[in-house]
Enzyme design. Structure first.
Site, PDB file in Angstrom:
ATOM      1  N   ASN A  13       0.824  -1.075   0.184  1.00  0.00           N
ATOM      2  CA  ASN A  13       0.148  -0.010   0.377  1.00  0.00           C
ATOM      3  C   ASN A  13       0.838   1.273   0.073  1.00  0.00           C
ATOM      4  OD1 ASN A  13      -1.638   2.135   0.609  1.00  0.00           O
ATOM      5  ND2 ASN A  13      -2.575   0.901   2.556  1.00  0.00           N
ATOM      6  N   LYS A  20       3.376   0.634   3.235  1.00  0.00           N
ATOM      7  CA  LYS A  20       2.777  -0.198   4.386  1.00  0.00           C
ATOM      8  C   LYS A  20       2.536  -1.382   3.435  1.00  0.00           C
ATOM      9  CE  LYS A  20      -0.864   2.652   6.187  1.00  0.00           C
ATOM     10  NZ  LYS A  20      -2.044   2.701   6.765  1.00  0.00           N
ATOM     11  N   ARG A  95      -2.456  -1.745  -3.524  1.00  0.00           N
ATOM     12  CA  ARG A  95      -3.624  -1.122  -3.744  1.00  0.00           C
ATOM     13  C   ARG A  95      -3.610   0.376  -4.378  1.00  0.00           C
ATOM     14  NH1 ARG A  95      -4.493   3.982   0.455  1.00  0.00           N
ATOM     15  NH2 ARG A  95      -7.430   4.209  -0.105  1.00  0.00           N
ATOM     16  N   HIS A 183     -11.794   4.161  -0.898  1.00  0.00           N
ATOM     17  CA  HIS A 183     -12.013   3.458  -0.105  1.00  0.00           C
ATOM     18  C   HIS A 183     -12.029   2.404   0.230  1.00  0.00           C
ATOM     19  CE1 HIS A 183     -11.618   7.764   2.336  1.00  0.00           C
ATOM     20  NE2 HIS A 183     -10.182   7.122   2.413  1.00  0.00           N
ATOM     21  N   HIS A 210     -15.347   5.471   6.994  1.00  0.00           N
ATOM     22  CA  HIS A 210     -14.011   5.476   6.808  1.00  0.00           C
ATOM     23  C   HIS A 210     -13.189   6.124   7.203  1.00  0.00           C
ATOM     24  CE1 HIS A 210     -10.171   3.460   5.245  1.00  0.00           C
ATOM     25  NE2 HIS A 210      -9.960   5.172   4.638  1.00  0.00           N
ATOM     26  N   SER A 213      -6.922  10.214   7.675  1.00  0.00           N
ATOM     27  CA  SER A 213      -6.400  10.794   7.376  1.00  0.00           C
ATOM     28  C   SER A 213      -6.692  11.605   5.827  1.00  0.00           C
ATOM     29  CB  SER A 213      -4.924  10.634   6.130  1.00  0.00           C
ATOM     30  OG  SER A 213      -4.769  10.063   5.345  1.00  0.00           O
ATOM     31  N   ARG A 243      -7.346  18.323   3.433  1.00  0.00           N
ATOM     32  CA  ARG A 243      -8.324  18.190   2.011  1.00  0.00           C
ATOM     33  C   ARG A 243      -9.476  18.952   2.168  1.00  0.00           C
ATOM     34  NH1 ARG A 243      -7.825  12.255   0.025  1.00  0.00           N
ATOM     35  NH2 ARG A 243      -6.407  11.722   2.067  1.00  0.00           N
ATOM     36  N   ARG A 287      -7.128  14.264  17.007  1.00  0.00           N
ATOM     37  CA  ARG A 287      -6.331  14.048  18.279  1.00  0.00           C
ATOM     38  C   ARG A 287      -5.642  15.116  19.666  1.00  0.00           C
ATOM     39  NH1 ARG A 287      -3.094  10.187  15.633  1.00  0.00           N
ATOM     40  NH2 ARG A 287      -1.293  10.318  16.033  1.00  0.00           N
ATOM     41  N   VAL A 337      -9.158   7.385  12.582  1.00  0.00           N
ATOM     42  CA  VAL A 337      -9.800   8.162  13.363  1.00  0.00           C
ATOM     43  C   VAL A 337     -10.940   7.617  14.003  1.00  0.00           C
ATOM     44  CG1 VAL A 337     -10.820  10.517  13.605  1.00  0.00           C
ATOM     45  CG2 VAL A 337      -8.364  10.560  12.282  1.00  0.00           C
ATOM     46  N   GLY A 338     -11.184   7.176  12.780  1.00  0.00           N
ATOM     47  CA  GLY A 338     -12.971   6.438  13.288  1.00  0.00           C
ATOM     48  C   GLY A 338     -13.004   4.853  13.903  1.00  0.00           C
ATOM     49  N   GLU A 339     -11.755   4.488  14.482  1.00  0.00           N
ATOM     50  CA  GLU A 339     -11.360   3.408  15.029  1.00  0.00           C
ATOM     51  C   GLU A 339     -10.533   4.099  16.580  1.00  0.00           C
ATOM     52  OE1 GLU A 339      -8.135   0.993  13.101  1.00  0.00           O
ATOM     53  OE2 GLU A 339      -9.999   0.224  11.298  1.00  0.00           O
ATOM     54  N   HIS A 340     -10.136   4.937  16.943  1.00  0.00           N
ATOM     55  CA  HIS A 340      -9.378   5.133  18.020  1.00  0.00           C
ATOM     56  C   HIS A 340      -9.464   6.918  18.228  1.00  0.00           C
ATOM     57  CE1 HIS A 340      -6.923   1.796  16.735  1.00  0.00           C
ATOM     58  NE2 HIS A 340      -6.556   2.356  15.911  1.00  0.00           N
ATOM     59  N   GLU A 387      -7.709  -3.543   5.008  1.00  0.00           N
ATOM     60  CA  GLU A 387      -7.629  -3.360   2.881  1.00  0.00           C
ATOM     61  C   GLU A 387      -6.643  -4.802   2.434  1.00  0.00           C
ATOM     62  OE1 GLU A 387      -7.996   1.098   2.342  1.00  0.00           O
ATOM     63  OE2 GLU A 387      -7.038   0.644   3.578  1.00  0.00           O
TER      64      GLU A 387
END
Length: 402
Positions: A13, A20, A95, A183, A210, A213, A243, A287, A337-340, A387
């Site tokens: 990715n 990644k 990806r 996404h 999702h 960033s 963005r 955060r 962001v959504g998970e943490h 992913e």
């Protein structure tokens, strides 16, 4: 893949500032969700790039300043080769953010494929160039290994034409200007994991957020995309880290006609200098921005309005997708962001109280899989995305069919 030598699928990715990677057992049926080994190089274009993997703590590294992405890929290749231990890589899955109007399925990569995908770089300049560069380099360095492109736009091919067409002259549609959505590998994973976790509820009226960033929403019915917030480019929809998200086209005309910004300057503003970073003047990370809400003066005011706008745009777009779906049964947060970020989830759910969403604050504080109360009319969930597994699974299927 019938060779007796253990074989692996490498998933890459490649982004503008990170690469990644993950290795999956190509012979396992079904393909394990957890990779055999994974890691990343991050901060590639920054002053302090770092490397980490599932067996190594984060460490600073040195990259060639002239060709940092090439150097990062070479480092990953060297680490992988050192870990193979008799295994062999049989395929590399990439990806790719944009498949345009031609690529809707995982595709074997050729020189011609790379050339066609290069033409789409203006539609996703932050993402599209880097997997294509990796493909070209790997063709030269590992020429015997199959490469597969998996497209983020593909999952949204199920959307009706009314969601894809832009309100431009019809000839624009005929030339390929349309709302593509992004996404898709993340939403594709949700289409597998949500029914496992929540049963038939997931086949109903579902919205997945999702939030990373880059950020988007996807409305799903029967586990298929029916509408999404990103459109022709990855600039559309929600406000993001750097963005803009959706923006009045008249503002762009004003920047160019009156303020005399060049096309390059407008692009840099829209992609790199706006969103949370642009409004707050502090950071692209929620955060970090939230730590400054209580600051005195303009700094605190900008932090507060940046986060308020970030949440408002999410809530406004959810309202639009609820209208398209005719209601809502399941709402899911995913990505970084959504998970943490519990405070982002809390503020979004607070402003969605009109849907009779009720948040379990204790569950939300620990990022639990379900963060709504038992009497909430809408089930609210937190689900880590994967992913890399989706790309590896498609590659395994493609190779098996060959």
């Amino acid at each position: 893949m019938s060779n007796s030598q253990p074989s692996l699928i490498l998933v890459l990715n490649c982004g503008s500032s990170s690469i990644k990677f993950a290795l999956f057992d190509a012979q396992a049926r079904p393909l394990p969700r957890k990779p055999f080994w994974h890691g990343k190089v991050q901060g590639i274009t920054g002053p302090v790039p770092e490397y980490s993997d599932s067996g190594t703590a984060q460490q600073r590294i040195h990259l060639d300043h002239e060709h940092p992405h090439t150097a990062a890929l070479a480092l990953i290749q060297a680490r992988i080769v050192a870990r193979l231990d008799g295994r062999r890589i049989v395929a590399i899955a990439h990806r790719v953010v944009h498949g345009g109007s031609r690529y809707f399925e995982p595709t074997l990569v050729t020189a011609g494929t790379i050339a066609e995908l290069r033409a789409l770089i203006p539609l996703a300049p932050l993402h599209q160039p880097f997997p294509l560069k990796a493909m070209s380099l790997l063709f030269e360095q590992w020429p015997g290994i199959v490469q597969v492109a998996c497209f983020d736009t593909a999952f949204h091919r199920t959307e009706p034409k009314v969601e894809q067409i832009l309100p431009l002259p019809y000839s624009a549609w005929e030339r390929g200007l349309r709302r593509y959505g992004f996404h898709g590998l993340s939403y594709d994973y949700m289409s597998h994991v949500l029914p496992e976790r929540h049963g038939d509820l997931a086949r109903g009226r579902t919205i997945v957020a999702h939030l990373g960033s880059g950020a988007s929403l996807c409305a799903m019915q029967n586990l298929q995309s029916v509408a999404t917030t990103m459109g022709f480019s990855a600039l559309d929809g929600l406000m993001m880290g750097t963005r803009t998200g959706s923006l009045d086209p008249g503002a762009l005309l004003y920047l160019m006609e009156i303020e005399k910004l060049s096309l390059e300057e407008v692009g840099r503003t829209l992609y790199n200098q706006s969103g949370l970073l642009g409004v707050s003047g502090i950071s692209a990370e929620p955060r970090v921005v939230v730590m400054h809400e209580a600051d005195p003066g303009e700094a605190g005011e900008r932090a507060r309005i940046a986060l308020a706008l970030y949440v408002r745009r999410i809530v406004r777009e959810i309202g639009a997708l609820v209208a398209v779906l005719g209601g809502l049964d399941l709402f899911v947060f995913t990505a970084g962001v959504g998970e943490h970020n519990a405070f982002v989830r809390e503020r979004v759910c607070r402003d969605l109280a009109f849907l009779d969403i009720k948040l379990d604050t204790d569950a939300n504080a620990i990022d639990a899989p379900v963060i709504s109360t038992t009497d909430s009319r809408v089930l609210v969930a937190v689900e880590p995305t994967n992913e890399e597994w989706v790309a590896a699974r498609y590659t395994q299927e493609l190779m098996s069919a060959a």
